[in-house]
Design a protein around this motif. Structure first.
Motif, mmCIF file in Angstrom:
data_model
loop_
_atom_site.group_PDB
_atom_site.id
_atom_site.type_symbol
_atom_site.label_atom_id
_atom_site.label_comp_id
_atom_site.label_asym_id
_atom_site.label_seq_id
_atom_site.Cartn_x
_atom_site.Cartn_y
_atom_site.Cartn_z
ATOM 1 N N HIS A 5 0.818 -1.214 0.000
ATOM 2 C CA HIS A 5 0.000 0.000 0.000
ATOM 3 C C HIS A 5 0.850 1.262 0.000
ATOM 4 O O HIS A 5 0.541 2.210 -0.732
ATOM 5 N N ILE A 6 1.903 1.298 0.791
ATOM 6 C CA ILE A 6 2.772 2.488 0.834
ATOM 7 C C ILE A 6 3.479 2.672 -0.505
ATOM 8 O O ILE A 6 3.549 3.788 -1.028
ATOM 9 N N PHE A 7 3.982 1.571 -1.064
ATOM 10 C CA PHE A 7 4.646 1.648 -2.366
ATOM 11 C C PHE A 7 3.680 2.145 -3.439
ATOM 12 O O PHE A 7 4.007 3.041 -4.218
ATOM 13 N N LEU A 8 2.477 1.565 -3.484
ATOM 14 C CA LEU A 8 1.478 1.989 -4.463
ATOM 15 C C LEU A 8 1.039 3.431 -4.226
ATOM 16 O O LEU A 8 0.831 4.187 -5.185
ATOM 17 N N PHE A 9 0.902 3.813 -2.952
ATOM 18 C CA PHE A 9 0.552 5.197 -2.627
ATOM 19 C C PHE A 9 1.590 6.163 -3.189
ATOM 20 O O PHE A 9 1.248 7.152 -3.842
ATOM 21 N N MET A 10 2.866 5.880 -2.961
ATOM 22 C CA MET A 10 3.934 6.757 -3.456
ATOM 23 C C MET A 10 3.967 6.772 -4.982
ATOM 24 O O MET A 10 4.123 7.833 -5.596
ATOM 25 N N MET A 11 3.800 5.622 -5.602
ATOM 26 C CA MET A 11 3.841 5.534 -7.055
ATOM 27 C C MET A 11 2.667 6.292 -7.685
ATOM 28 O O MET A 11 2.860 7.113 -8.594
ATOM 29 N N PHE A 12 1.449 6.063 -7.190
ATOM 30 C CA PHE A 12 0.279 6.749 -7.742
ATOM 31 C C PHE A 12 0.325 8.249 -7.471
ATOM 32 O O PHE A 12 -0.080 9.044 -8.315
ATOM 33 N N THR A 13 0.809 8.645 -6.310
ATOM 34 C CA THR A 13 0.925 10.064 -5.995
ATOM 35 C C THR A 13 1.909 10.750 -6.936
ATOM 36 O O THR A 13 1.641 11.841 -7.447
ATOM 37 N N PHE A 14 3.044 10.105 -7.167
ATOM 38 C CA PHE A 14 4.043 10.664 -8.088
ATOM 39 C C PHE A 14 3.471 10.803 -9.497
ATOM 40 O O PHE A 14 3.613 11.864 -10.137
#
Length: 171
Positions: free
Chosen positions: A22-31
Motif C-alpha cells: 500500500h505504501i509503495f502503491l501510494f507513493m507511485m500513484f501520488t508521483f
C-alpha cells in the motif's frame, strides 16, 4: 417479497490486500498523479502565455489538457486516500458523482480528439481553405459541443445506472 434495501455505500476492492504494498502503491500513484497535474497545467499555461501557440491545434490541445487534468482528478484522489488510510468505502452519492465526472471527461476527451482530427484533416487536405474553415468561431463551437455532449451523455449514463436497485452485494 424481495429484500429491496437500498445501498448507502459501496466497498471498493483494492489492488492488493498486502499492506506492505500500500505504501509503495501510494507513493507511485501520488508521483504519477502529481506529474500528470503539473504537466497538464504547464501545457495550458504555456499555450495561454505564448501568442504563437494561439492556433486551432493548440486551442484543442489546451482543452485536451484540461480534460485530462479533470479526468485524472476524478478517481485518483480516492484511490490514493484509500491506499493511505485503508478506508475502502465510498458513499452511494459520491459514487454517482464520481461516475458522472468519469463519463463526462471520457466523452469530452473523445469529442475533443475528433475535433483535433477534423482540424488536422482541414490543415492537410485543404490547406488553402484552412484559415476560412477553422475560424475561432468554429473552434469554439466544436469545443462547446464537446462539453455539451459530455454533460448530456454523463447525465444519461449516470441516471440510468443509479436508477437500478443495488442490494445484497455492495463490493
Amino acid at each position: 417479497m424481495n429484500n429491496n434495501t437500498e445501498m448507502s455505500e459501496f466497498i471498493l476492492l483494492g489492488l492488493t490486500k498486502t499492506p506492505e504494498f500500500h505504501i509503495f502503491l501510494f507513493m507511485m500513484f501520488t508521483f504519477i498523479y502529481i506529474t500528470t497535474l503539473v504537466g497538464n497545467l504547464a501545457m495550458i499555461l504555456l499555450i495561454l502565455l505564448d501568442d504563437h501557440l494561439h492556433t486551432p491545434m493548440y486551442f484543442f490541445l489546451s482543452n485536451l489538457s484540461l480534460v485530462d487534468f479533470g479526468s485524472s482528478s476524478t478517481v485518483t484522489p480516492k484511490v490514493i486516500t484509500g491506499l493511505l488510510t485503508g478506508n475502502s468505502v465510498i458513499s452511494y452519492n459520491a459514487c454517482a458523482v464520481q461516475m458522472f465526472f468519469f463519463v463526462f471527461f471520457a466523452t469530452v476527451d473523445s469529442y475533443i480528439l475528433a475535433s483535433m482530427a477534423y482540424d488536422r484533416y482541414a490543415a492537410v487536405c485543404k490547406p488553402l481553405h484552412y484559415t476560412t474553415t477553422m475560424t475561432k468561431r468554429v473552434c469554439t463551437c466544436l469545443a462547446i459541443a464537446s462539453y455539451t455532449f459530455g454533460i448530456l451523455n454523463a447525465s444519461i449514463q449516470t441516471g440510468d445506472t443509479f436508477s437500478l436497485h443495488f442490494c445484497v452485494y455492495n463490493k
